[in-house]
Write an enzyme that holds these catalytic residues in place. Structure first.
Site, PDB file in Angstrom:
ATOM      1  N   LYS A  31       0.751   4.597   6.623  1.00  0.00           N
ATOM      2  CA  LYS A  31       0.081   5.519   5.702  1.00  0.00           C
ATOM      3  C   LYS A  31       0.767   6.873   5.745  1.00  0.00           C
ATOM      4  O   LYS A  31       1.558   7.164   6.622  1.00  0.00           O
ATOM      5  CB  LYS A  31      -1.402   5.703   6.073  1.00  0.00           C
TER       6      LYS A  31
ATOM      7  N   SER B  59       0.805  -1.226   0.000  1.00  0.00           N
ATOM      8  CA  SER B  59       0.000   0.000   0.000  1.00  0.00           C
ATOM      9  C   SER B  59       0.839   1.277   0.000  1.00  0.00           C
ATOM     10  O   SER B  59       0.322   2.343  -0.308  1.00  0.00           O
ATOM     11  CB  SER B  59      -0.964   0.012   1.194  1.00  0.00           C
TER      12      SER B  59
END
Length: 190
Positions: free
Chosen positions: A107, A65
């Site tokens: 993230k 990700s």
């Protein structure tokens, strides 16, 4: 006087190693050494827990990700103390407690407390201004979730909007909304 035992003088008595008299011997000495070793081991383990909980920790990225910035299976340092000194900033790469499954996720912070975040036409707009994202591969669009044309979010006073750099392979704030500051555990050091 040849058969008499000499009596030590007071000067020679003071030279006797009195430490030898206080040292335990045999099993008692072994037990004392074992207890000292256990104390050192317990203190070392406590120091390890303290350091990894409040200061630095080694982490391994699992998944794609954050490609191309961070790569699957690579190790990085997690700086856990920096956010005791300052708040997370836009573009910081953070480890957070994922609100969907309570696991850990890596993230990038794109929205700050009080920001409005608008996703439309493959772009991100923060407070009405298009966000420049030089860390993404050129031409990487940021689509909404669930096939919507546009998504809008408002970050509260203690919330951050986070996204993965691999936008097509990331479950992030587009799915679960802005995250609370308490969910951010630390900053990735590269």
């Amino acid at each position: 006087m040849s058969g008499e035992t000499p009596v030590p003088s007071p000067e020679s008595v003071s030279q006797i190693d009195l430490g030898l008299l206080a040292r335990p011997s045999g099993p008692r000495r072994w037990l004392q050494q074992l207890s000292q070793a256990l104390l050192i081991a317990v203190l070392a383990f406590a120091a390890y827990l303290f350091i990894t909980h409040f200061f630095l920790q080694s982490v391994r990225v699992v998944g794609i990700s954050m490609d191309p910035t961070l790569h699957d299976s690579q190790r990085y340092l997690l700086n856990r103390w920096v956010f005791y000194l300052r708040s997370p900033r836009r573009e910081d790469i953070v480890v957070l407690r994922d609100p969907t499954d309570q696991g850990f996720a890596v993230k990038r912070v794109v929205g700050m407390p009080g920001d409005s975040v608008d996703l439309k036409d493959g772009c991100i707009y923060i407070n009405g201004h298009k966000l420049d994202e030089p860390y993404l591969r050129p031409g990487t669009p940021t689509f909404t979730t669930l096939g919507q044309n546009e998504q809008w979010f408002q970050c509260a006073a203690d919330q951050y909007f986070v996204l993965g750099d691999n936008r097509n392979r990331s479950i992030d704030s587009r799915a679960y909304g802005p995250i609370r500051r308490a969910n951010i555990l630390g900053l990735i050091v590269r």
